[in-house]
Design a protein around this motif. Sequence first.
Motif, short mmCIF file in Angstrom:
data_model
loop_
_atom_site.label_atom_id
_atom_site.label_comp_id
_atom_site.label_asym_id
_atom_site.label_seq_id
_atom_site.Cartn_x
_atom_site.Cartn_y
_atom_site.Cartn_z
N THR A 2 34.30 67.48 27.96
CA THR A 2 35.11 68.68 27.73
C THR A 2 36.46 68.56 28.41
OG1 THR A 2 33.13 70.02 27.58
CG2 THR A 2 35.18 71.19 27.98
N SER A 3 36.45 68.12 29.65
CA SER A 3 37.71 67.97 30.40
C SER A 3 38.60 66.92 29.76
CB SER A 3 37.43 67.59 31.84
OG SER A 3 36.70 68.59 32.48
N LEU A 4 38.00 65.83 29.35
CA LEU A 4 38.77 64.77 28.70
C LEU A 4 39.38 65.26 27.40
CD1 LEU A 4 39.57 61.78 28.84
CD2 LEU A 4 37.46 61.25 27.62
N THR A 5 38.64 66.03 26.64
CA THR A 5 39.15 66.58 25.38
C THR A 5 40.31 67.53 25.65
OG1 THR A 5 36.96 66.41 24.40
CG2 THR A 5 38.53 67.88 23.32
N LYS A 6 40.15 68.41 26.65
CA LYS A 6 41.24 69.33 26.99
C LYS A 6 42.49 68.57 27.42
CE LYS A 6 38.36 73.22 28.33
NZ LYS A 6 37.91 74.08 29.44
N HIS A 7 42.28 67.50 28.17
CA HIS A 7 43.41 66.68 28.61
C HIS A 7 44.16 66.08 27.42
CE1 HIS A 7 45.74 63.75 30.86
NE2 HIS A 7 45.21 62.79 30.14
N TYR A 8 43.43 65.47 26.50
CA TYR A 8 44.07 64.86 25.33
C TYR A 8 44.74 65.91 24.45
CZ TYR A 8 42.71 60.00 25.88
OH TYR A 8 42.61 58.71 26.31
N SER A 10 45.98 68.82 25.42
CA SER A 10 47.20 69.30 26.07
C SER A 10 48.31 68.26 25.97
CB SER A 10 46.93 69.66 27.53
OG SER A 10 46.68 68.52 28.30
#
Length: 73
Positions: A2-8, A10
Amino acid sequence: LTSLTKHYISMYTNKIGHMGSRFEKLVTLVGRQLTQPTYSFIIYVQAAETEQDDERKDKKKNKTDAAAAAQAG
């Protein structure tokens, strides 16, 4: 994930970077591995809810039948 997806997302929306092929492969792989267990869980929950609804209807019908018998008798 989830964090990785949000990072990409953004990075992509701010036009700082792009979604790499490795990330896309990861998302595809996770999607493939989670699809069947997720659908199986959804079907299980729906079946359990249907069973509970049927039991409630049967209890309500039994109470109604008992009340009608008491009034008739």
